[in-house]
Design an enzyme around this catalytic site. Structure first.
Site, PDB file in Angstrom:
ATOM      1  CG  LEU A 524      -2.048  -1.337   1.652  1.00 11.21           C
ATOM      2  CD1 LEU A 524      -2.612  -0.857   2.491  1.00 11.21           C
ATOM      3  CD2 LEU A 524      -2.927  -1.006   0.168  1.00 11.21           C
ATOM      4  CE  LYS A 526       7.967  -0.977  -2.045  1.00 11.20           C
ATOM      5  NZ  LYS A 526       9.046  -1.279  -2.527  1.00 11.20           N
ATOM      6  N   GLY A 527       7.770   3.769   2.979  1.00 15.77           N
ATOM      7  CA  GLY A 527       8.152   4.818   4.302  1.00 15.77           C
ATOM      8  C   GLY A 527      10.203   5.053   4.230  1.00 15.77           C
ATOM      9  CG  PHE A 529      12.846   4.940   9.181  1.00 17.69           C
ATOM     10  CD1 PHE A 529      13.885   4.507   9.078  1.00 17.69           C
ATOM     11  CD2 PHE A 529      12.212   6.258   9.196  1.00 17.69           C
ATOM     12  CE1 PHE A 529      15.013   5.773   9.808  1.00 17.69           C
ATOM     13  CE2 PHE A 529      13.166   6.883   9.604  1.00 17.69           C
ATOM     14  CZ  PHE A 529      14.355   6.109   9.937  1.00 17.69           C
ATOM     15  N   GLY A 530       9.582   2.037   6.840  1.00 21.15           N
ATOM     16  CA  GLY A 530       9.345   0.818   6.547  1.00 21.15           C
ATOM     17  C   GLY A 530       8.362   0.624   5.538  1.00 21.15           C
ATOM     18  CB  SER A 531       6.723  -1.306   3.527  1.00 21.37           C
ATOM     19  OG  SER A 531       6.791  -2.676   3.647  1.00 21.37           O
ATOM     20  CG  ASP A 655       3.794  13.890  13.733  1.00 22.92           C
ATOM     21  OD1 ASP A 655       3.847  14.826  13.447  1.00 22.92           O
ATOM     22  OD2 ASP A 655       4.144  12.898  13.597  1.00 22.92           O
TER      23      ASP A 655
END
Length: 890
Positions: A524, A526-527, A529-531, A655
């Protein structure tokens, strides 16, 4: 026509004249401060022009005598232009004799010129003799010394010019307070051999009326320029990089060129230097090595020399596109569609970037259909006509682009499977059917063998293994696998190997879910540090529910990163509110021996993604749509409700932003992403103790200055989130760098009122940004005020409000399902093409979740665990708008 000059005043009897012609004009000039009245009364000048000289600031009166015409229209003219002065007077002396007066109360240099009066008679214009008016005063500068920037000890010139009248005009030069030259006739040029520091020069102009001083000119010293800053790699490919920068102070000398140095990093010994003329302050670096780390720095030069180099800026070129095509593409027909399989592509060179999804293209009826994006080496094709021939190709892609296409696979309408070869070749279906049957029998046999072995292991464990080296029998026992969610021994043992704290393990014990209990699906988002991946979770009653699984990247191996990731899950476990994202569970993905497992956080699947992406799509998406004001206020009410719940439980979010708020299927908003949240166990504040990536433009003043976080700092962030909603996803403080935000805010500046934003809504925002945290409203107050505002707005019809679409849960859409929105002609798709309104369609942030169209069936009993609230949110807001529910106040 007779012309006579006199100091005549109103009522002055006309002087004896010969019988006048049909029309006579008389112009007289009166300078009351130049001539006494007795002397002027006898002055007679017949038809001769007059020159009149007066001092600046003195009054002047001109008169014009017209004889031989009734009620003449007397016009005053100066240098050919009609005078628009309102101080004009016309007096009749007799029926055929009129006198007009033009008064100038304080003469300026601009009043000097040639004056006359004129009268129209029978289509012809009669004019008088002129009067030349000269205005004398102190000198007037036409050229003054100008500011200069010169090198040290370099000669230069300064110019000065002034004019009268009266003439002559002389010039005197001054350096600071010291007279250095003159008097000299105007114009004058001062030659200076050079200066060693900034110096001021001026000039004076003298004539008979006095003196005038010019502006003070400053001569600055030129210097070497300052180093450039904001060096940015704006565009990257496998072999090129575009660089842009901001020039430093130019040292008061025009920048001529900039030098860009590039070297491989780390430890590169060969330095490439590129010299570019400026402006513009950009450079294109060519012929770089793909997938390679580089560093660059920039300096600029003026006529005196170059600036210092800026700091090194690292960057990495992109890898190459895949060089190989997928092999062994084949097809298997089934009752539900056509299954396509192919061999996995292995990168041939280290310069190729990481391989991504496969792209599948198919042609039927001589028309190419849309390309499909496929994760893995298997695809199920359902949207084709089995009665017609089909041609299929597949390629692999990465971040750079797509590799070569495979050989086309032809699936004939008469075949049971396809073959790889030219588009018009045929193959027999008998061998394919036999191969499929053989594979099915083999798979069934293997499944039975594995099932039997698994039952034995589960029942007794694995015992009586091989003997040891010294020949003695040894008994090994491996604990039987358990899939009981209440006691996940295998996962608990794996948690022990992570090295996380006992406190965190205790919090996660009752939410651990075995890996075998869910099936991962498509990617869905990706970033860094993860997905996030879609998944199907098997529930206790055997049914499946769609969830989203957030996982760390495989190459993150530090226990501290894993513990921080799981702490967010432990934080979410404590929440139970309709407007706060709730944790479904936590799991661990096993890997090869010796490698830490990958932690996974299981979350509800939010159909419409994050609020920021949804707002952006409404404004600048491929098919923008309208969001009514009522809908935007409703979003704010939902967020305020969620934050009210969190603050009541002594949690600070730290945040809060539109990107961290999710849209459920019924379009209600949930506060999510608690990676930075903290619980306050004592007092009412939390002080940041270590460096973290923080959302600077959403932080309150006390957070920026002292790393201090309170519920009131969350209120500040809520005000910024309200601004995001009203602007439909615009970036706050656009054009202001993060490092400049604190000085911008401490100077009293705040975000401006968005267009179409109600005054009441902006007043609430502005209260959230009070410099004194105690003056900011609570979330309870904000929620009630927003409900009051919403209640005063008109109720939207179902066709106007996207909140009323799919409120009742419909059938679960298939993959790539769509949601119809007002103003959109086409439904938006899922993660396939990246153009939808979910987070997959935008640039993924730091592992933000969830986000693509889909659906999540409501879990049984979910409503029973939610905290008691006065009404369902949608019902409460509708009652407020219709005036059936009393408004509360702060």
């Amino acid at each position: 026509m007779a012309l006579r000059r006199s100091m005549g005043r109103p009522g002055l009897p006309p002087l004896p004249l010969p019988p006048p012609p049909r029309l006579g004009l008389l112009l007289a000039a009166l300078a009351s401060l130049l001539l006494p009245e007795s002397a002027a009364a006898g002055l007679k000048l017949m038809g001769a022009p007059v020159k009149l000289t007066v001092s600046q600031g003195q009054p002047v009166k001109l008169n014009c005598s017209v004889e031989g015409m009734e009620e003449p229209d007397i016009q005053w003219v100066k240098d050919g232009a009609v005078v628009q002065n309102l101080d004009q007077l016309y007096i009749p002396v007799s029926e055929q004799h009129w006198i007009g007066f033009l008064s100038l109360k304080s003469v300026e240099r601009s009043d000097a010129g040639r004056y006359w009066c004129q009268v129209e008679d029978g289509g012809e214009t009669e004019i008088s003799q002129p009067v030349w008016l000269t205005v004398e005063g102190v000198p007037f500068f036409t050229v003054e010394p100008k500011d200069l920037a010169v090198p040290p000890n370099a000669p230069f010139q300064l110019s000065c010019e002034a004019v009268g009248p009266p003439e002559p005009v002389t010039i005197v030069w001054w350096r600071g307070t010291t007279k250095i030259g003159g008097p000299a006739p105007s114009p004058s040029v001062l030659n200076v051999t050079g200066v060693t520091q900034s110096t001021m020069f001026s000039c004076e102009a003298h004539n008979l009326k006095g003196l005038a001083s010019s502006r003070t000119a400053t001569v600055h010293l030129q210097a070497l320029p300052a180093a450039p800053f904001n060096i940015t790699v704006t565009k990257l490919s496998s072999s090129n990089a575009s660089v842009a920068w901001m020039p430093g102070a130019d040292g008061r000398a025009l920048l001529q060129s900039c030098t860009v140095q590039v070297t491989q990093a780390p430890g590169g010994w060969e330095v490439l230097a590129v010299v570019v003329p400026v402006p513009p302050f950009t450079c294109l670096l060519r012929d770089l090595v793909p997938a390679t780390n580089y560093s660059l720095r920039v300096r600029c030069a003026n006529a005196l020399g170059p600036s210092p180099y800026a700091d090194w800026v690292p960057f990495q070129t992109k890898g190459l596109a895949p060089a190989s095509a997928p092999q062994n593409l084949h097809a298997i027909r089934t009752d539900s569609g056509l299954i396509l399989e192919w061999e996995e592509v292995i990168p041939e060179a280290p310069l190729e970037g990481p391989l991504g999804p496969y792209k599948l293209s198919w042609v039927q009826d001589n028309g190419t259909q849309d390309e499909l994006t496929v994760e893995g080496t298997r695809a199920n094709l359902t949207g084709w006509d089995p009665q017609k021939d089909l041609i299929v190709r597949v390629c692999v892609s990465n971040a750079v682009g797509c590799g070569p296409w495979s050989q086309p696979l032809v699936v004939s309408s008469h075949d049971r499977a396809g073959q790889q070869g030219p588009p018009h070749s045929r193959t027999s279906w008998v061998p394919v059917v036999l191969g499929v049957l053989t594979a099915l029998v083999t798979a069934a046999a293997l499944a039975l063998i594995l099932l039997r072995k698994r039952r034995k292991e589960t029942r007794f464990g694995q015992a009586f293994d091989s003997v040891m080296a010294r020949g003695e029998p040894a008994v090994h026992f491996r604990a039987a696998r358990s899939f009981n969610r209440e006691r996940p021994e295998r996962i608990e043992a794996t948690l022990d190997s992570l090295g996380i704290s006992d406190e965190l393990k205790e919090k996660l014990e009752d939410v651990l879910i075995p890996e075998q209990q869910f099936t991962l699906g498509r990617m869905l988002g990706k970033g860094e540090f993860g997905s996030v991946r879609e998944a199907q979770l098997k529930q206790e009653d055997g049914s499946f529910v769609k969830v989203a699984v957030k996982m760390l990247k495989a190459d993150i191996i530090a226990s501290s990163d894993i513990e921080e990731f799981l702490r967010e899950a432990a934080c979410m476990k404590e929440f139970d509110h309709p407007h706060v994202a709730k944790l479904v569970g936590v799991s661990l993905r096993s890997r090869a021996k010796g490698r830490l497992p990958i932690p996974m956080v299981i979350l509800p699947f939010m159909k419409h993604g994050d609020l920021h992406a949804f707002l952006l799509a409404s404004r600048i998406g491929e098919n923008p749509f309208n969001l009514p004001l009522q809908t935007l206020i409703r979003f704010m009410v939902d967020i305020a409700c969620g934050m009210e719940y969190l603050s009541s439980r002594n949690f600070i979010h730290r945040d809060l932003a539109a990107r961290n708020c999710m849209l459920a299927e019924d379009m209600t908003v949930c506060v999510a992403d608690f990676g930075l949240s903290r619980k306050i166990y004592s007092g009412d504040y939390y002080r940041q103790g270590c460096a973290s990536k923080l959302p600077v433009k959403w932080l309150a003043l006390e957070s920026l200055a002292d790393n201090l976080y309170t519920v009131q700092s969350d209120v500040w962030a809520f005000g910024v989130t309200m601004w995001e909603i009203m602007t439909r996803g615009q970036t706050p403080y656009a054009g202001i760098e993060n490092a400049e935000i604190y000085n911008y805010l401490i100077g009293g500046n705040r975000l401006k009122q968005p267009p179409e934003c109600m005054e009441d809504v902006y007043d609430l925002m502005y209260q959230c940004w009070s410099a004194d945290p105690k003056q900011r409203p609570s979330f309870t107050c904000l929620r009630m005020e927003l409900e009051n505002i919403l209640g005063q707005l008109s109720v939207l019809s179902a066709s106007q409000d996207p909140l009323y679409i799919n409120i009742e849960r419909a059938e679960e859409p298939t993959a790539g399902g769509s949601l119809e929105l007002p103003g959109r002609d086409q439904p938006y798709s899922g993660a396939g093409d990246g153009s939808g309104m979910g987070a997959v369609g935008g640039t993924p942030s730091d592992c933000r979740y969830i986000l693509t169209p889909g659906g999540l069936a409501e879990q049984p009993g979910q409503a029973e665990h939610q905290p008691e609230s006065p009404l369902n949110e949608t019902q409460r807001l509708l009652l407020l708008q219709q005036g059936l529910l009393p408004h509360s106040s702060c």
